[in-house]
Design an enzyme around this catalytic site. Sequence first.
Site, mmCIF file in Angstrom:
data_model
loop_
_atom_site.group_PDB
_atom_site.id
_atom_site.type_symbol
_atom_site.label_atom_id
_atom_site.label_comp_id
_atom_site.label_asym_id
_atom_site.label_seq_id
_atom_site.Cartn_x
_atom_site.Cartn_y
_atom_site.Cartn_z
ATOM 1 N N THR A 112 0.881 -1.188 0.073
ATOM 2 C CA THR A 112 -0.029 -0.110 -0.117
ATOM 3 C C THR A 112 0.969 1.240 0.047
ATOM 4 O O THR A 112 2.107 1.142 0.310
ATOM 5 C CB THR A 112 -1.105 0.127 1.226
ATOM 6 N N GLY A 125 7.226 3.269 -0.798
ATOM 7 C CA GLY A 125 6.465 2.064 -1.532
ATOM 8 C C GLY A 125 6.909 1.873 -2.748
ATOM 9 O O GLY A 125 7.061 0.757 -3.301
ATOM 10 N N SER A 163 8.093 4.185 10.969
ATOM 11 C CA SER A 163 8.818 5.353 11.211
ATOM 12 C C SER A 163 9.335 5.257 12.677
ATOM 13 O O SER A 163 8.930 4.647 13.547
ATOM 14 C CB SER A 163 7.998 6.582 11.068
ATOM 15 N N TYR A 193 0.852 12.458 13.267
ATOM 16 C CA TYR A 193 1.626 11.246 12.516
ATOM 17 C C TYR A 193 2.289 10.661 13.796
ATOM 18 O O TYR A 193 2.251 9.291 13.709
ATOM 19 C CB TYR A 193 2.502 12.010 11.722
ATOM 20 N N SER A 201 2.371 4.419 -4.663
ATOM 21 C CA SER A 201 2.350 5.311 -5.761
ATOM 22 C C SER A 201 3.548 6.438 -5.820
ATOM 23 O O SER A 201 4.071 7.231 -6.698
ATOM 24 C CB SER A 201 1.138 6.257 -5.942
ATOM 25 N N SER A 202 4.317 6.389 -4.537
ATOM 26 C CA SER A 202 5.589 7.128 -4.504
ATOM 27 C C SER A 202 6.450 6.779 -3.222
ATOM 28 O O SER A 202 6.121 5.935 -2.495
ATOM 29 C CB SER A 202 5.254 8.843 -4.337
#
Length: 342
Positions: free
Chosen positions: A26, A33, A156, A169, A29-30
């Site tokens: 998931t 990942g 992270s 976050y 797209s950048s």
Amino acid sequence: MTRLRRGYRAGMPLTRSLDDSTVVITGASSGIGTATAYALARRGAAVVLAARSEPALRQVAQRCRELGGRALAVPTDVTDLESVQRLADRAAGEFGRIDAWVNNAAVSAVGLFDEIPVAEFRRVLEVNLLGAVHGFKAALPHLGAAGGGVLVNNASVLAEVAMPYQSAYNATKHGIRGLADTVRQELRVTGRGQISICTVLPASIDTPFFRHAANHSGRELMPPPPIYPPEVVAETIVRLLRRPRREAYAGGAARLLGLQWRLAPALVERGLGWYAHRTQFGPGARVDTSGNVYHADAQGRRDGGWNGRRGQLVRMTAAFGLAAAGTAVGTMAAIRRSRLER
């Protein structure tokens, strides 16, 4: 008898070689990942790419095929459980099974806690934490049906430490780490130890993440140095698929920060707050924006353009600074313990 490194357990890796495995990613797209998809494609894996941006996914899928892998792009909203379950079904239907799953989708809203709109804070929770929950729900039955597999969460280093202006976050990444620990325990006590649950703790990574984040700071955002290329995380994930462990740092600064935080949490909390306050922002002013919290804007880029030619020098300089700070932290913690023992 094979000697296992600390943190590893026997009998947990992929049941098949990477070139015969299907891996769902998931947030593909950048950034991390995309880099992970490319790393797996080079090893011949079948990668199933999920994100909101279909054009970016198709671009990444094409590159994966050029690198020697098989690829399927499946536009997915991780905040919607049915969408994630359809992703799992598409992956298993196309390639016969799912051997590994990487929970990587994430967004952020940067600013002081009391200046971040509640709706955006909630959305960050939904994408990052609930998105991971949906990944667990969709992946576990398929991993069990395949005879075992690996689920990797990209959490992270902020799952272990904290940084100002990143309250939403930070909260989600701490939650993901706790979720992974709990599910790992449940799998073990219910006899499903053939499914591995792993958590990656990266340092600052050169991805488009900061450019895409919602910004309520009034200032230009940038990742605090040292900044590592996304391939550092991608290769860490590949290693976890081959030899799973509970947790793995990506980037030496992340490991050092984790150690410092455990040695002297109050002191490092203050020091990291000071450091992030001064290194997380550039000189330019910025108007408030919701970034990609609600709408996709990925373009299939691995990097965010932060490193440049000075990247290695910045990493080395910052690493020496962190190491010096770590030495000071350790010394002060030891002195404090010595005084308490008197």
